[in-house]
Design a protein around this motif. Structure first.
Motif, PDB file in Angstrom:
ATOM      1  N   LEU A  17      49.569   6.454   8.788  1.00 44.61           N
ATOM      2  CA  LEU A  17      48.200   6.784   9.192  1.00 44.61           C
ATOM      3  C   LEU A  17      47.193   6.149   8.241  1.00 44.61           C
ATOM      4  O   LEU A  17      46.159   5.615   8.666  1.00 44.61           O
ATOM      5  N   VAL A  18      47.516   6.204   6.945  1.00 46.39           N
ATOM      6  CA  VAL A  18      46.635   5.563   5.959  1.00 46.39           C
ATOM      7  C   VAL A  18      46.521   4.082   6.265  1.00 46.39           C
ATOM      8  O   VAL A  18      45.421   3.501   6.266  1.00 46.39           O
ATOM      9  N   MET A  19      47.677   3.463   6.591  1.00 42.95           N
ATOM     10  CA  MET A  19      47.666   2.038   6.892  1.00 42.95           C
ATOM     11  C   MET A  19      46.834   1.755   8.138  1.00 42.95           C
ATOM     12  O   MET A  19      46.044   0.799   8.172  1.00 42.95           O
ATOM     13  N   ALA A  20      46.975   2.613   9.148  1.00 40.78           N
ATOM     14  CA  ALA A  20      46.219   2.426  10.386  1.00 40.78           C
ATOM     15  C   ALA A  20      44.732   2.437  10.107  1.00 40.78           C
ATOM     16  O   ALA A  20      43.947   1.651  10.636  1.00 40.78           O
ATOM     17  N   ARG A  21      44.341   3.326   9.222  1.00 38.23           N
ATOM     18  CA  ARG A  21      42.926   3.464   8.845  1.00 38.23           C
ATOM     19  C   ARG A  21      42.441   2.134   8.227  1.00 38.23           C
ATOM     20  O   ARG A  21      41.389   1.620   8.594  1.00 38.23           O
TER      21      ARG A  21
ATOM     22  N   ALA B 276      50.655   1.220   1.722  1.00 37.48           N
ATOM     23  CA  ALA B 276      51.110   2.253   2.646  1.00 37.48           C
ATOM     24  C   ALA B 276      52.331   1.797   3.432  1.00 37.48           C
ATOM     25  O   ALA B 276      53.259   2.573   3.669  1.00 37.48           O
ATOM     26  N   LEU B 277      52.345   0.521   3.796  1.00 40.00           N
ATOM     27  CA  LEU B 277      53.481   0.002   4.571  1.00 40.00           C
ATOM     28  C   LEU B 277      54.763   0.031   3.734  1.00 40.00           C
ATOM     29  O   LEU B 277      55.817   0.438   4.195  1.00 40.00           O
ATOM     30  N   TYR B 278      54.621  -0.400   2.454  1.00 42.89           N
ATOM     31  CA  TYR B 278      55.811  -0.384   1.592  1.00 42.89           C
ATOM     32  C   TYR B 278      56.320   1.025   1.405  1.00 42.89           C
ATOM     33  O   TYR B 278      57.529   1.263   1.420  1.00 42.89           O
ATOM     34  N   VAL B 279      55.347   1.958   1.213  1.00 43.38           N
ATOM     35  CA  VAL B 279      55.758   3.347   1.047  1.00 43.38           C
ATOM     36  C   VAL B 279      56.561   3.787   2.266  1.00 43.38           C
ATOM     37  O   VAL B 279      57.650   4.358   2.151  1.00 43.38           O
TER      38      VAL B 279
END
Lengths: 496, 225
Positions: A44-48, A3-6
Motif C-alpha cells: 500500500l505504501v508503494m502504491a501511494r 516498500a517493494l523490497y520489504v
C-alpha cells in the motif's frame, strides 16, 4: 521502492521462517497472518508512491512499477492476507480430519508464501525473462500443494497441472527468446534487451513479423496459465483437488498474473504492429485475444451446467471470467480496457470469497459433490448466505461490482462490435443459469440428517463482498483515477 | 553457405546440431526407459558441445558459463536422478507401449518440415554460423511435445519435458547467443526444482497407484463426457 523490497523479502523470507515453525500450528498461523499483513501494508505504501510520483524504476532498472501492475500487486497482497486469515481454522479442521502429519504443514506454509512471493516478483519485475522464471516458479510452488492430500485424484490433478503448465509455459519462453532476439537486432544491448521499459520505448522499431510470431507463442504459453480454452484442461482439476485456501489464491490471483504477462507483451506488439507498413496484421494480437477470450467464455459457461463437484463448478466460472477479461483486453480501446481492469479486481475479490465459503460448505457437508451438499442455509446461515451472495455477485447481479464491469464491457462491445454483444449476453445468461441451478439447491435444499455447523472464519468473505458491493455502488475517486492511469498506459486513451 | 569454406569449429557446430535433431527422433522412437534416459543425456552433451563451441567462435564468455551450468544440470544431475528412480522402482527394462510408431515418426518428420517453414522469417535476420540451428531448436521443442503426447509412462513424459527445455536452450543459444545470465540462472533453477518435484511425484504415484502409467490418471474428467 524500499516498500517493494520489504514486500518481496517478507514473502520469501517469511516462507522460510514458517517452514521452520511449521510444526507448531497456532504460532505458525499467527506468523503467517502477520507476514501477509506486513506485505499488504508495504505494498500500500508503494502504491501511494506510485500514485504520487508516477512509474518507478529500481535496482539497475530490474524492477518497474507503474499504475497497471501496482494495482495488481496490492490486490495480490490483499487477497493473500485474507486467505491467510481463513487458512488457519480451515487447515486445523483438515489436519484433524485427514490426519495430516505436522511436517507436511511446513510444506504448506513454505509453498503458500513462496507462491505469493513468486507472483509479486512476476508482477513487479521489469525483465521479461525474470517474469517467465517467476511465473514458472509460481507453478512449481503450488504443484505440491495440489497433491497435498495425496489422494489418487489429487496426484493426477497435480501431474496434469505440472506437465500441461510446464509445457505451455515453455512456449512462452520461446516467445521471450524471440523478443530478445528482435530487440538485440535493433541495437539494444544485451542487458537491456529484455527490460520492458526499454522495449516499450523502442517498440515502434521492433520487427513486426518476429514480434507477431513471438506474441502467438506467448499468448499460447501464458494463456495456458490463464486457462483459456482449449488450454484449460488442467485448471478445474488443479483448483478443485488442492486445499481450499490454495484454490482461492489460484483462482483469484494466479490467473490474473498470467493475463498480466500477456497484456504487457500485447502493449509491445500493438505499438510494433501499429506501424503503417504492416497493414492487415495491425490488429492481430487483439483479434487473437478476442477469439480465445470469447471461446473460453462461452465454452466454460456451457460446462457450468454439467458439473458435479462444487469446486470444479467455480473453477469453470473462473475460466469464464478470465475469458471475458481476455476478450475485453483484446478489444482494446479505453472503455473496454477500463472494464477489463475493473473486472480483474472484482473477479479476484469475489472468487476468493466464494472459495472461502465453498471451503466451509464442504466441511459442513463432508463432501465436494454438489448433489450431496444440501440445506446450507438452515445448517449455518452465514455460510449458506455467503455462498448465495457470492454467487449472485459473480453472476453479475447489480449492485455488485461485477455488474458494473460487465455493463461497461457490454457498452464497449455495442459500440465497436454490435453483433458480438448478442453472444456476450447469451453467454452471461447461460452462465447465470449454470451457476444458480447448482447453487440454489445447495443453499436451500432439505438438510441431511446429522449435519452440523463448523467453526468458520467468514471475515474474508464479508470484507471481499463489501468491497465488491462498494465498487458496484461507487468507485472512489482515487481508485478510479488509478484505473484510468492504467487504462491510459494500455490503450492510449482515457475514460474519465 | 558452403561446408568446405567453414573452419573446423563451424563444421563441428553444424554437425552437432544435426545430431541434436537426430537424438530428438531417437527419443521419439525409443521405448525402453533406460535407453531414453541415455539418449536424453547424449542430446544434452551435444547441446553443451554446441554452446561451448559457439562461445569460443563468438568470443562470448557468459555462454561458456551457461554451457557449464547445462553440463552439471542436464548431463549429470537429471540423468543421474532419473537413473536412480528407474533402478529404485525396477523399471529399467520396462518398455513404454507405443501406438503406431511409424505414424508417429511420420508426424515427427512433418513437424520438422513445418518448423523449418516457421523459422524462415526469423533466420533472415541472423548472421553467422548459428543460422540453421533455429529451425533445429524449434523442431526439438515440437518433437518434445510429441513425445509427451504419445507416451504413457510418467518417466518418458519427464524426458519429453526436459527435451523441450533442451530445445528452448538451443533456441536461445542459436538466435541470440544466449539470454542474459540472470535469466539463464533463473531458468536453470526452475529446471532443477522441476526435476526434484518430478522425483517427488514418482514416490507419490508409487504410493497411490503402484504404477507409473499415466493411463491410470484418468479419474478426473467432465462428468460422463
Amino acid at each position: 521502492m524500499t516498500a517493494l523490497y520489504v514486500a518481496l523479502w517478507l514473502t520469501f523470507g517469511g516462507g522460510g521462517l514458517l517452514a521452520l515453525t511449521g510444526s507448531r500450528p497456532r504460532l505458525t498461523h499467527v506468523l503467517n497472518v502477520l507476514i501477509t499483513l506486513g506485505t499488504l501494508i508495504s505494498t500500500l505504501v508503494m502504491a501511494r508512491t506510485v500514485l504520487d510520483s508516477g512509474a518507478l524504476l529500481a535496482t539497475n532498472q530490474q524492477f518497474y512499477v507503474d499504475a497497471f501492475n501496482v494495482y495488481l500487486i496490492v490486490l495480490t497482497a490483499f487477497v493473500g492476507f485474507t486467505t491467510s486469515v481463513f487458512s488457519g481454522p480451515y487447515m486445523t479442521h483438515e489436519r484433524h480430519k485427514r490426519q495430516i502429519p505436522a511436517g507436511r504443514m511446513r510444506l504448506y506454509y513454505l509453498s503458500f508464501q513462496g507462491f505469493l512471493g513468486a507472483m509479486m516478483l512476476a508482477l513487479s519485475t521489469n525483465n521479461l525473462g525474470i517474469l517467465w522464471v517467476a511465473l514458472e516458479g509460481a507453478t512449481l510452488g503450488t504443484v505440491l500443494l495440489v497433491s497435498f492430500y495425496r489422494t489418487p485424484t489429487s496426484i493426477e490433478a497435480a501431474w496434469k497441472y505440472f506437465v500441461l503448465c510446464g509445457v505451455g509455459i515453455a512456449q512462452a519462453l520461446f516467445g521471450t527468446v524471440l523478443i530478445y532476439f528482435t530487440a538485440t537486432q535493433i541495437g539494444l544491448n544485451a542487458d537491456d534487451a529484455l527490460l520492458w521499459s526499454h522495449l516499450s520505448d523502442r517498440a515502434h522499431d521492433l520487427e513486426p513479423v518476429i514480434l507477431s510470431i513471438a506474441f502467438v507463442f506467448i499468448l499460447v504459453g501464458y494463456g495456458t496459465k490463464v486457462g483459456l480454452v482449449p488450454l484449460h484442461n488442467w485448471l478445474p482439476d488443479a483448483h478443485s483437488e488442492g486445499p481450499t485456501p490454495i484454490s482461492a489464491v489460484l483462482s483469484g490471483l494466479l490467473l490474473n498474473v498470467g493475463l498480466y504477462a500477456v497484456v504487457r507483451i500485447k502493449m509491445l506488439a500493438d505499438t510494433a504492429l501499429g506501424m503503417p507498413e504492416t497493414g492487415y496484421w495491425v490488429h492481430m494480437p487483439g483479434y487473437l485475444m478476442m477469439g480465445f477470450g470469447l471461446v473460453s467464455f462461452i465454452v466454460a459457461g456451457l460446462f457450468l451446467h454439467k458439473q458435479q463437484d462444487i469446486k470444479r463448478l467455480f473453477s469453470y466460472s473462473s475460466i469464464e471470467h478470465m475469458g471475458l477479461i481476455t476478450f475485453a483486453f483484446g478489444m482494446g480501446g479505453p472503455l473496454a480496457t477500463f472494464a477489463a481492469l475493473l473486472h480483474m479486481a472484482v473477479h479476484s475479490l469475489t472468487k476468493s470469497a466464494i472459495f472461502v465459503t465453498v471451503g466451509h460448505a464442504t466441511q459442513i457437508a463432508g463432501t465436494q459433490a454438489i448433489d450431496r451438499i444440501r440445506g446450507l442455509y438452515n445448517t449455518q446461515p452465514l455460510v449458506g448466505g455467503g455462498l448465495l451472495l457470492g454467487t449472485a455477485a459473480i453472476a453479475g447481479i447489480p449492485p455488485f461490482g461485477v455488474f458494473t464491469s460487465e455493463f461497461l464491457l457490454l457498452s464497449a462491445t455495442l459500440e465497436h462490435w454490435p453483433w458480438l454483444s448478442v453472444m456476450l449476453l447469451m453467454g452471461l445468461g447461460v452462465a447465470f443459469a449454470g451457476l444458480f441451478r447448482n447453487v440454489q439447491p445447495m443453499v436451500f435444499g432439505e438438510v441431511p440428517e446429522g449435519q452440523q455447523p463448523v467453526r468458520t472464519n467468514m471475515f474474508p468473505v464479508v470484507v471481499h463482498l463489501l468491497l465488491v458491493l462498494g465498487l458496484g455502488l461507487s468507485i472512489p475517486d482515487a481508485l478510479a483515477g488509478w484505473f484510468d492511469q492504467a487504462t491510459l498506459l494500455i490503450s492510449g486513451g482515457r475514460v474519465l | 553457405m558452403n561446408l568446405t569454406e567453414m573452419n573446423l569449429f563451424q563444421q563441428a557446430i553444424l554437425t552437432a546440431s544435426a545430431m541434436v535433431m537426430f537424438m530428438s527422433f531417437l527419443l521419439l522412437s525409443q521405448s525402453r526407459v533406460i535407453s531414453t534416459i541415455h539418449t536424453f543425456a547424449a542430446q544434452s552433451v551435444l547441446i553443451v558441445l554446441i554452446t561451448g563451441l559457439v562461445a569460443i567462435e563468438e568470443r562470448e564468455l557468459h555462454l561458456a558459463w551457461s554451457a557449464l551450468l547445462t553440463l552439471v544440470l542436464k548431463v549429470i544431475f537429471i540423468p543421474w536422478l532419473l537413473h536412480r528412480i528407474a533402478r529404485k522402482f525396477r523399471i529399467q527394462r520396462a518398455a513404454d507401449i507405443m501406438y503406431s510408431p511409424a505414424l508417429v515418426m511420420l508426424a515427427g518428420g512433418a513437424i520438422a518440415i513445418f518448423c523449418y517453414y516457421i523459422a524462415l522469417p526469423i533466420e533472415r535476420y541472423i548472421e553467422g554460423i548459428t543460422r540453421p540451428i533455429v529451425a533445429i531448436s524449434m523442431t526439438t521443442v515440437m518433437l518434445g511435445f510429441l513425445i509427451l503426447i504419445t507416451r504413457s509412462k510418467a518417466i518418458s513424459q519427464v524426458i519429453g519435458f526436459m527435451a523441450i527445455e533442451n530445445g528452448l536452450f538451443l533456441a536461445a543459444v542459436s538466435a541470440t547467443q544466449g539470454m542474459p545470465m540472470i535469466v539463464e540462472i533463473g531458468v536453470a533453477f526452475d529446471v532443477l526444482v522441476a526435476a526434484i518435484i518430478f522425483g517427488v511425484f514418482f514416490f507419490q504415484m508409487k504410493e497411490s497407484f503402484d504404477s507409473f502409467d499415466v493411463d491410470h490418471l484418468n479419474q478426473l474428467s467432465e462428468g460422463d463426457a
